[in-house]
Design a protein around this motif. Structure first.
Motif, PDB file in Angstrom:
ATOM      1  N   ALA A 220       0.557  -0.816  -0.166  1.00  0.00           N
ATOM      2  CA  ALA A 220       0.163   0.239   0.084  1.00  0.00           C
ATOM      3  C   ALA A 220       1.151   0.882   0.064  1.00  0.00           C
ATOM      4  O   ALA A 220       1.545   1.124   0.732  1.00  0.00           O
ATOM      5  N   MET A 221       0.282   2.376  -0.736  1.00  0.00           N
ATOM      6  CA  MET A 221       1.538   3.117  -0.993  1.00  0.00           C
ATOM      7  C   MET A 221       1.012   4.761  -0.796  1.00  0.00           C
ATOM      8  O   MET A 221       0.051   4.604  -1.437  1.00  0.00           O
ATOM      9  N   GLU A 222       0.955   5.647  -0.481  1.00  0.00           N
ATOM     10  CA  GLU A 222       0.546   6.758  -0.493  1.00  0.00           C
ATOM     11  C   GLU A 222      -0.468   7.085  -1.761  1.00  0.00           C
ATOM     12  O   GLU A 222       0.796   7.427  -2.254  1.00  0.00           O
ATOM     13  N   GLU A 223      -1.303   7.949  -2.158  1.00  0.00           N
ATOM     14  CA  GLU A 223      -2.334   9.038  -3.446  1.00  0.00           C
ATOM     15  C   GLU A 223      -2.547  10.156  -2.750  1.00  0.00           C
ATOM     16  O   GLU A 223      -3.674  10.542  -2.324  1.00  0.00           O
ATOM     17  N   ARG A 230       6.735   4.500  -6.263  1.00  0.00           N
ATOM     18  CA  ARG A 230       6.213   3.257  -7.146  1.00  0.00           C
ATOM     19  C   ARG A 230       6.417   2.458  -7.989  1.00  0.00           C
ATOM     20  O   ARG A 230       6.066   0.989  -7.892  1.00  0.00           O
ATOM     21  N   ALA A 231       7.467   2.959  -9.082  1.00  0.00           N
ATOM     22  CA  ALA A 231       7.690   2.513  -9.632  1.00  0.00           C
ATOM     23  C   ALA A 231       8.855   1.447  -9.359  1.00  0.00           C
ATOM     24  O   ALA A 231       8.892   0.424  -9.743  1.00  0.00           O
ATOM     25  N   LEU A 446       1.681  18.043 -10.210  1.00  0.00           N
ATOM     26  CA  LEU A 446       1.680  17.405  -9.320  1.00  0.00           C
ATOM     27  C   LEU A 446       1.032  16.226  -9.610  1.00  0.00           C
ATOM     28  O   LEU A 446       1.192  14.817  -9.521  1.00  0.00           O
ATOM     29  N   GLY A 447       0.312  16.533 -11.084  1.00  0.00           N
ATOM     30  CA  GLY A 447       0.025  15.052 -11.969  1.00  0.00           C
ATOM     31  C   GLY A 447       1.031  13.733 -11.525  1.00  0.00           C
ATOM     32  O   GLY A 447      -0.336  13.086 -11.985  1.00  0.00           O
ATOM     33  N   GLY A 448       1.775  13.940 -12.319  1.00  0.00           N
ATOM     34  CA  GLY A 448       2.102  12.484 -11.894  1.00  0.00           C
ATOM     35  C   GLY A 448       2.225  11.813 -10.480  1.00  0.00           C
ATOM     36  O   GLY A 448       2.663  10.781 -10.705  1.00  0.00           O
ATOM     37  N   HIS A 449       2.189  12.361  -9.864  1.00  0.00           N
ATOM     38  CA  HIS A 449       2.199  11.987  -8.168  1.00  0.00           C
ATOM     39  C   HIS A 449       1.049  11.514  -7.672  1.00  0.00           C
ATOM     40  O   HIS A 449       1.202  10.974  -7.198  1.00  0.00           O
ATOM     41  N   TRP A 450      -0.022  10.727  -8.585  1.00  0.00           N
ATOM     42  CA  TRP A 450      -1.628  10.249  -8.523  1.00  0.00           C
ATOM     43  C   TRP A 450      -1.048   9.001  -9.332  1.00  0.00           C
ATOM     44  O   TRP A 450      -0.656   8.804 -10.391  1.00  0.00           O
ATOM     45  N   HIS A 451      -1.965   7.904  -8.711  1.00  0.00           N
ATOM     46  CA  HIS A 451      -2.070   6.432  -9.405  1.00  0.00           C
ATOM     47  C   HIS A 451      -2.903   7.293 -10.747  1.00  0.00           C
ATOM     48  O   HIS A 451      -3.326   6.201 -11.442  1.00  0.00           O
ATOM     49  N   HIS A 452      -4.048   7.859 -10.704  1.00  0.00           N
ATOM     50  CA  HIS A 452      -4.981   8.180 -11.213  1.00  0.00           C
ATOM     51  C   HIS A 452      -5.230   9.692 -11.506  1.00  0.00           C
ATOM     52  O   HIS A 452      -6.419   9.900 -10.653  1.00  0.00           O
ATOM     53  N   PRO A 453      -4.447  10.662 -12.419  1.00  0.00           N
ATOM     54  CA  PRO A 453      -4.570  11.334 -12.148  1.00  0.00           C
ATOM     55  C   PRO A 453      -6.087  12.013 -12.467  1.00  0.00           C
ATOM     56  O   PRO A 453      -6.498  13.340 -12.144  1.00  0.00           O
TER      57      PRO A 453
END
Length: 488
Positions: A220-223, A230-231, A446-453
């Motif tokens: 589980a990783m923060e969103e 994550r990679a 910020l967009g790339g930090h979301w799992h699903h932006p």
């Protein structure tokens, strides 16, 4: 007396003597110069040294040098020997680099780097203004203290320090870290439970591999969270389950089907929230009840500006929390020095994974860091940095509130970055990144930090610690110009 080049520098030449020895030597030297292996200004061996090295007569080498001097490839400098000439057109022979911009993806692809560091690595030049996150002000690196410690280490260390040793790291550094982490971060850290790594990226990757082999299927990783981390976890063969984040940090849900949860409790990246007391207890209860593991990424926990830094989560449950730290934010990311404090049952499998990965982290840097900690030079540097970065953050918040009042700055007064959210209905990340490129300003969306932006808030992670020295005011001015849409 000036030191002779003979015996001090090697020169590799592939010589084809089918057309004669002198002609073969000339061709080999021309090829080395054209390929850039011999750079403009590079010294060449003396005719005596090169003739002895190649088994040619000194007259053959002298004749080859004379021919290349006549052609303009090399020059003879009285008192300085023979050097490669600086031919201007040589630069035109090099392949052209693709033009770079600073409006790029937030996903890091360079191993061991933060997104901001990876963006720097992908680019072919340095931006005029750099507000990418992930780096301290490198102009404040404690060079004098590092040099003093290096001298002590080299004067006192035994010869065996240059040999491969315990994959867990040097005992001197593990002992120093146990003391420092206990008093500064509230970590329960015996030296035997510490493994030194080549940075947090390696720590996370090796830990993910160890846990996968033990049967863990997902983390589980923060969103939102660190896209590079994550990679790393996915590269180790594990799934990633998003942990929602709000102004109290990560929520302890959903945790079904995961074997570990990666958290940034002291200063959530990138939102800047601190994990609330109830959330801390909930995660620890889950780890104890479900046999899970908490991975605490304490990447900038030393930097809290409005109060004492919150203690490490590991101090409340040492047998259920893996604590990770690094010098990347306190000193410099290029040192590649990190550490994990592990539950006892993970020490041996992790140390074996470290041994198989790269044997061990380089020893001299470990010993120098141990000396810095032991002499309290490290503490003094962190305290000075804390004051410096607090002033920068205060200036960022004050300036944006005064000049761009529609912009929100999120996060506690801590760390080396701030999250700047864009208002609904205004320019989005893509438009702001185009403006930033026009101002030669490096920004991290910020967009790339979301799992699903899709449908998520838009904004930027501003690394206010990154500009060197006195360059920060100009970088902040460029940021204001971009956010207020002033012409470049």
């Amino acid at each position: 007396m000036p030191k002779s080049w003979s015996g001090s520098v090697d020169l590799h030449l592939d010589i084809d003597t089918s057309g004669g020895r002198r002609a073969g030597l000339e061709r080999a030297l021309r090829a080395a110069i054209a390929a850039g292996r011999l750079a403009p200004g590079a010294p060449l061996p003396s005719t005596r040294a090169l003739s002895a090295e190649l088994g040619l007569s000194r007259g053959t080498v002298s004749a080859a040098y004379d021919q290349l001097i006549a052609e303009g490839h090399i020059i003879a400098v009285p008192g300085s020997g023979t050097r490669v000439a600086d031919i201007a057109h040589r630069a035109d022979q090099a392949p052209a680099s693709a033009p770079s911009t600073w409006a790029g993806s937030a996903t890091a692809t360079a191993a061991g780097l933060s997104p901001g560091e990876a963006r720097r690595g992908e680019s072919h030049r340095t931006p005029v203004h750099d507000l990418l996150p992930g780096r301290p002000d490198l102009s404040t690196f404690p060079s004098a203290a590092w040099l003093r410690s290096t001298r002590r280490v080299l004067a006192e260390a035994p010869s065996e320090v240059h040999a491969l040793s315990d994959p867990r790291g040097r005992p001197e550094l593990r002992a120093a870290l146990a003391d420092y982490l206990g008093r500064a971060r509230g970590v329960h850290a015996e030296p035997e439970r510490i493994v030194v790594t080549s940075g947090y990226a390696q720590s996370l990757g090796l830990l993910a591999s160890v846990l996968r082999e033990a049967g863990t299927a997902a983390f589980a990783m923060e969103e939102p969270g660190h896209p590079f981390h994550r990679a790393i976890v996915r590269r180790a063969g594990l799934g990633v389950v998003p942990l929602p984040v709000d102004d109290m940090g990560a929520r302890a849900e959903p945790l079904d089907g995961v074997g570990a949860a990666v958290l940034t409790p002291a200063h959530q990246y990138p939102s800047g929230a601190t994990l609330g007391p109830d959330r801390r207890r909930a995660f620890v209860a889950w780890a104890r009840g479900a046999g899970g593991l908490l991975v605490e990424d304490d990447y900038d926990g030393e930097f809290r500006y409005d109060r004492q830094p919150v203690g490490a989560l590991q101090g409340t449950a040492p047998d259920h929390v893996v604590y990770g730290g690094t010098t990347s934010k306190t000193l410099a990311p290029a040192l590649r020095l990190g550490w994990l404090v592990l539950p006892a049952h993970l020490v041996e499998p992790f140390a074996e994974a470290k041994r198989l990965a790269d044997a061990h982290t380089q020893s001299l840097g470990q010993l120098v860091l141990a000396d810095l900690i032991g002499t309290h030079a490290y503490d003094r540097h962190v305290r000075a940095s804390r004051l410096r970065y607090r002033r920068r953050r205060d200036l960022l918040v004050k300036t944006l509130r005064a000049r761009v009042p529609h912009i929100r700055v999120l996060g506690i007064a801590a760390g080396l970055h701030a999250l700047v959210l864009l208002p609904d209905g205004g320019p989005g990340e893509d438009e702001v990144m185009r403006r930033a490129a026009a101002h030669d300003l490096a920004l991290m969306p910020l967009g790339g930090h979301w799992h699903h932006p899709a449908g998520r808030p838009q904004g930027f992670v501003v690394g206010y610690s990154t500009p060197l020295g006195a360059a920060y005011p100009a970088a902040l001015e460029a940021l204001c110009a971009v956010l207020t849409a002033r012409p470049a």
